[in-house]
Scaffold this motif. Structure first.
Motif, PDB file in Angstrom:
ATOM      1  N   THR A 100     -15.238   3.243 -50.044  1.00 53.76           N
ATOM      2  CA  THR A 100     -15.308   3.242 -48.576  1.00 53.76           C
ATOM      3  C   THR A 100     -14.392   2.156 -47.995  1.00 53.76           C
ATOM      4  N   GLN A 101     -14.409   0.986 -48.632  1.00 55.85           N
ATOM      5  CA  GLN A 101     -13.514  -0.092 -48.169  1.00 55.85           C
ATOM      6  C   GLN A 101     -12.062   0.364 -48.229  1.00 55.85           C
TER       7      GLN A 101
ATOM      8  N   THR B 164      -7.157   2.406 -45.241  1.00 59.60           N
ATOM      9  CA  THR B 164      -6.038   3.346 -45.087  1.00 59.60           C
ATOM     10  C   THR B 164      -6.341   4.376 -44.003  1.00 59.60           C
ATOM     11  N   SER B 165      -7.100   5.371 -44.371  1.00 60.82           N
ATOM     12  CA  SER B 165      -7.316   6.506 -43.467  1.00 60.82           C
ATOM     13  C   SER B 165      -7.955   6.087 -42.153  1.00 60.82           C
ATOM     14  N   ASP B 166      -9.043   5.319 -42.255  1.00 62.00           N
ATOM     15  CA  ASP B 166      -9.808   5.001 -41.065  1.00 62.00           C
ATOM     16  C   ASP B 166      -9.001   4.080 -40.144  1.00 62.00           C
ATOM     17  N   ALA B 167      -8.398   3.054 -40.748  1.00 63.65           N
ATOM     18  CA  ALA B 167      -7.681   2.073 -39.941  1.00 63.65           C
ATOM     19  C   ALA B 167      -6.500   2.722 -39.223  1.00 63.65           C
ATOM     20  N   ALA B 168      -5.769   3.534 -39.945  1.00 62.34           N
ATOM     21  CA  ALA B 168      -4.580   4.155 -39.358  1.00 62.34           C
ATOM     22  C   ALA B 168      -4.945   5.387 -38.530  1.00 62.34           C
TER      23      ALA B 168
ATOM     24  N   ASN C  54     -13.390  12.084 -43.671  1.00 59.51           N
ATOM     25  CA  ASN C  54     -14.393  12.112 -44.724  1.00 59.51           C
ATOM     26  C   ASN C  54     -15.721  11.701 -44.088  1.00 59.51           C
ATOM     27  N   LEU C  55     -16.611  12.663 -43.936  1.00 54.47           N
ATOM     28  CA  LEU C  55     -17.832  12.410 -43.158  1.00 54.47           C
ATOM     29  C   LEU C  55     -18.718  11.343 -43.787  1.00 54.47           C
TER      30      LEU C  55
ATOM     31  N   ALA D  23     -18.705   3.645 -43.251  1.00 51.22           N
ATOM     32  CA  ALA D  23     -17.850   2.700 -42.526  1.00 51.22           C
ATOM     33  C   ALA D  23     -18.606   2.100 -41.345  1.00 51.22           C
ATOM     34  N   ARG D  24     -19.419   2.912 -40.684  1.00 51.58           N
ATOM     35  CA  ARG D  24     -20.249   2.379 -39.588  1.00 51.58           C
ATOM     36  C   ARG D  24     -21.164   1.277 -40.107  1.00 51.58           C
ATOM     37  N   MET D  25     -21.690   1.516 -41.311  1.00 49.12           N
ATOM     38  CA  MET D  25     -22.580   0.512 -41.918  1.00 49.12           C
ATOM     39  C   MET D  25     -21.779  -0.743 -42.274  1.00 49.12           C
ATOM     40  N   LEU D  26     -20.599  -0.566 -42.856  1.00 50.18           N
ATOM     41  CA  LEU D  26     -19.818  -1.733 -43.278  1.00 50.18           C
ATOM     42  C   LEU D  26     -19.244  -2.485 -42.069  1.00 50.18           C
ATOM     43  N   ARG D  27     -19.069  -1.797 -40.965  1.00 47.13           N
ATOM     44  CA  ARG D  27     -18.599  -2.477 -39.748  1.00 47.13           C
ATOM     45  C   ARG D  27     -19.752  -3.141 -38.984  1.00 47.13           C
ATOM     46  N   GLY D  28     -20.994  -2.939 -39.485  1.00 48.00           N
ATOM     47  CA  GLY D  28     -22.135  -3.594 -38.852  1.00 48.00           C
ATOM     48  C   GLY D  28     -22.697  -2.850 -37.662  1.00 48.00           C
TER      49      GLY D  28
END
Lengths: 423, 412
Positions: free
Chosen positions: A210-211, A216-220, A226-227, A233-238
């Motif tokens: 996920t990181q 890559t994908s999420d940031a750009a 990828n559901l 990612a929502r969890m890792l972003r807090g």
């Protein structure tokens, strides 16, 4: 008098051609012993709510003309009970996507059926009578605990006109299970992860992926969607916490280690052994949603496996609370009379009474089934206490809410009277 | 898995100590009998045999209650315990429990009819759950095999605390367990009809078995005795009234079916779980059978009518008791069942009797336990508040006059 005012309000609604619940509607509950939870109890207090929201709480409350006044002298008024963990309204076969141990993309809200069993009940507004009878006005629902990453949970109310009205927060958390339960699921099938080690390794690997995906994908905002990764990612972003079910101290330790390593917000679920780590949990500010104490919650198994379950104790909540851990009491119940490992959801206050008996203060015990769960679920801006501006989700009890003899006599959700019982 | 629990505790505790050369006194030599008389003074006493006694005294010696009342003076030489402000009730009974046995040992599934099986043979004295029952004020249980078969075997009436399993037995014949209703589909009988038919056939078989023995006895025991059949012996005991049937039954039609069988074969019957008893309450009252009924504390969400079973049975004059079905609910919550009974309309006295004298009478041991009366066993529960509230704690429990649990010695 009261009837006349009610009729007037109804007439107004009819003239306007709309539903009564969207019209200006003021209700004042007067004379009761009010437990706002966020502040000291008020004797002979008034709770005024208008348009589904609390307008005022106190002794000297100006009741607007035209308000419905309900005299609840001799009764207790408090915020609706919030069950911080249940499987309410989820069919047993919909709880766990067993073929895949890691399914962060699943959303429990898509399996939520608060309409009663097939062929039963009456058409109309949604009422989960079983939970309302215990004063429960909101509950967290999540995927089951047979796999490692079950998916996304939600906070829902127990009554509302339409399905969408029930949803308070979704997704509200990612549900993860550590320990013997997921390992036993796959051990029975002779496949991985069949040990605790593999459970943790697969989870860690997923978080690493996920990181990478986020980098890559999420940031750009360019790569393929990828559901599952999006949810994690929502969890890792807090944005949402991880609800990690862990009973044994070794599993709680792993949860803490992963939270440190990946920087997510952690909530410990069930926590039979959490009291053994209470100081560390308090220091780190990790909340615990405690499994029921009136029946030992054993992660889907009937009899405690000591390897997973060293030291369940009725004083668990008391000890955690004393150490300064943020504690919520939860039922982990199944819906519709289903015979599950938890207690039936409407009896959450009985668990609170047990904790009270072991020395937790009345204020702390009541907080552990109202404002604490609201906080841990991220909905304290709307639920959990009687404060101006919050949702008018409240319960009238005919006596001490911690006595086994006491009944919920009126339950309001969103300002609407959704349950009434004469005794 | 309970057995595993014990094994692990032994491994980690006792064996580690032994290996380390620090062998503790594993076998404690607890006093087998109460020594000096004890007088508990100043409590509100619920005897279950009459109205509550305010500021009462209860005296017991050699494990038996010797005096009880408001104006009773402690005898000379008695240990006087001040329990003023506290509440006393009889040690409770739980008429339907599986406590003491590993859950894997409760059902011999391949044997559809196994009345020869005895729970006594699998009871572990070390089971940590006995302690929970004692702490909860449950001092006698009727523990028995499961409900997976048409008959899974024989239950036993036993105290939850004591030196050994054998010493704790109150009554060997705790009832022959049968389970009405549908069974697993892998082997006949699977339908309710077939279960009832099998029972009828087995009762007839037992009558014939007994007739063979009677004939042999009446014929002066000439020739070889008929071969013994342990299963049939257990059923014959029911037919002769030496034992009774404890029938697992949920649905109304199955309740009617087992009542029919009890009348056809003239045996004594208590129905257990009794979920739909409220639907056939008049039939139950007319048949004069006992009801071991719902709720199961907070464990299952049930309709109000089911939750109020005790209230209805009392109205109908039916002897009623609650159960925990331990491990479904821990035995210690039997008191909570009574609290829920009161919530759903039972009087405090009826609810008290439903966890004390009623289960004792249903088990046929009311001469020894189930109420606080002179001459009965000194099984006594001391509490710090209203007996049926779950926020009230059991602070001390006496079994046979000896301290079986003391909260002071346990906290934290």
């Amino acid at each position: 008098m009261i009837r006349a005012i009610g009729a007037a309000v109804l007439a107004m609604a009819t003239l306007a051609g709309g539903r009564a619940d969207v019209q200006a509607q003021a209700v004042a509950l007067t004379g009761g012993l009010v437990y706002p939870i966020s502040s000291e109890p008020v004797e002979g207090g008034t709770v005024l709510f208008v348009d589904g929201r609390i307008a005022a709480v106190g002794v000297d409350v100006d009741i607007p003309a035209g308000a419905e006044v309900v005299d609840v002298t001799g009764s207790v008024v408090m915020p609706g009970i919030i069950d911080a963990m249940s499987y309410y309204g989820i069919a047993g076969e919909d709880m766990n996507e067993v073929p895949n141990p890691l399914t962060p993309e699943l959303r429990i809200i898509e399996a939520f059926a608060p309409f009663g069993t097939f062929g039963s009940g009456e058409a109309g507004e949604i009422r989960v009578r079983e939970l309302l009878s215990g004063g429960v006005t909101a509950t967290y629902i999540g995927p089951g605990d047979a796999t490692v990453v079950g998916g996304q949970g939600a906070v829902v109310k127990t009554a509302g006109a339409r399905f969408d009205d029930l949803i308070v927060r979704e997704p509200a958390a990612i549900d993860i299970t550590l320990g013997g339960r997921p390992a036993s699921t796959y051990r029975e099938q002779s496949r991985s992860p069949s040990t605790r080690m593999a459970v943790v390794a697969q989870l860690r690997d997923l978080l690493v992926r996920t990181q990478e995906w986020m980098a890559t994908s999420d940031a750009a905002d360019a790569g393929p969607r990828n559901l599952g990764m999006e949810a994690l990612a929502r969890m890792l972003r807090g944005e949402i916490p991880a609800r990690v079910q862990a009973n044994a101290t070794r599993d709680i330790r792993v949860a803490i280690e992963l939270a440190e390593e990946f920087g997510f917000e952690l909530v410990i679920d069930a926590g039979a052994g959490a009291h053994q780590m209470r100081d560390e949990l308090a220091d780190r500010g990790i909340p615990v949603v405690l499994g029921p104490i009136s029946h030992p919650y054993i992660s889907g198994e009937e009899i405690p496996d000591p390897g997973d379950y060293g030291g369940v104790d009725e004083r668990n909540a008391v000890w955690l609370n004393e150490a300064g851990v943020h504690v919520s009491l939860a039922s982990f119940s199944r819906g519709f009379g289903r015979f599950g490992p938890g207690v039936a959801g409407q009896w959450l206050l009985i668990d609170a009474s047990i904790a009270r008996g072991h020395g937790m203060s009345e204020a702390d015990v009541l907080r552990a089934v109202t404002l604490n769960p609201a906080e841990v679920l991220g909905v304290a801006d709307r639920l959990g206490s009687l404060e101006a501006g919050k949702d008018a989700d409240l319960v009238v009890f005919d006596g001490d809410p911690l006595s086994i003899r006491t009944w919920a006599t009126r339950v309001y959700v969103g300002g609407q009277l959704v349950y009434e019982r004469e005794n | 898995m309970r057995f595993t629990l014990c094994k692990v505790e032994l491994t980690h505790g006792v064996l580690a100590a032994l290996v380390g050369g620090l062998a503790p006194a594993v076998v404690t030599t607890a006093a087998r009998a109460q020594e000096a008389p004890v007088a508990l003074v100043g409590a509100r006493i619920h005897t279950a045999a009459g109205p509550a006694i305010e500021n009462g005294t209860i005296v017991f010696a050699d494990g038996v209650i010797t005096a009880l009342g408001a104006g009773v003076a402690p005898p000379a030489g008695a240990e006087v315990v001040d329990v003023s402000g506290m509440v006393i009730m009889p040690g409770m009974l739980d008429n339907h429990s599986h406590i003491g046995a590993d859950s894997r040992d409760l059902n011999e599934f391949p044997v559809r009819f196994g009345p020869q099986h005895r729970i006594r043979d699998v009871l572990s004295p070390d089971d940590a759950f006995w302690k929970g029952a004692v702490k909860g004020g449950v001092t006698t249980v009727i523990t028995g095999p499961g409900s997976g078969e048409v008959s899974s075997g024989q239950a036993i009436v036993i105290k939850t605390w004591g030196e050994s399993i054998d010493e704790r037995v109150v009554k060997e014949r705790g009832g022959l367990k049968i389970a009405m209703g549908r069974k697993r589909p892998d082997q006949s009988p699977t339908t309710s009809m077939a279960v009832t038919a099998m029972l009828r056939a087995k009762f007839i078989e037992a009558q014939e078995y007994q007739a063979r023995w009677d004939a042999w006895e009446e014929g002066g025991q000439e020739g070889p005795a008929p071969p013994r059949d342990l299963a049939m012996e257990a059923v014959v005991r029911v037919l002769t009234g030496e034992d009774r049937i404890r029938a697992h039954v949920h649905q109304a039609h199955d309740i009617l079916a087992i009542i029919r069988l009890s009348q056809e074969f003239d045996f004594s019957l208590a129905i257990h779980h009794s979920t739909e008893a409220y639907k056939v309450a008049d039939d139950i009252a007319e048949a004069g059978i006992d009801v071991v009924g719902m709720p199961l504390f907070t464990r299952i969400a049930l309709a109000d009518e089911v939750m109020a079973t005790g209230t209805l049975m009392n109205e109908k004059g039916v002897r009623f008791t609650f159960h925990t079905d331990d491990p479904v609910v821990g035995s210690k919550w039997q008191r909570g069942n009574a609290g829920l009974g009161i919530r759903y309309g039972m009087t405090e006295q009826d609810a008290l009797e439903a966890v004390t004298i009623n289960p004792a009478a249903i088990a046929g041991v009311e001469d020894r336990v189930g109420s606080l009366e002179v001459g009965k066993d000194a099984d006594i529960v001391v509490l710090n508040g209203t007996w049926y509230e779950v926020s009230t704690l059991v602070t001390r429990v006496y079994v046979n006059g000896m301290v079986a649990y003391d909260r002071e010695g346990e906290v934290p």
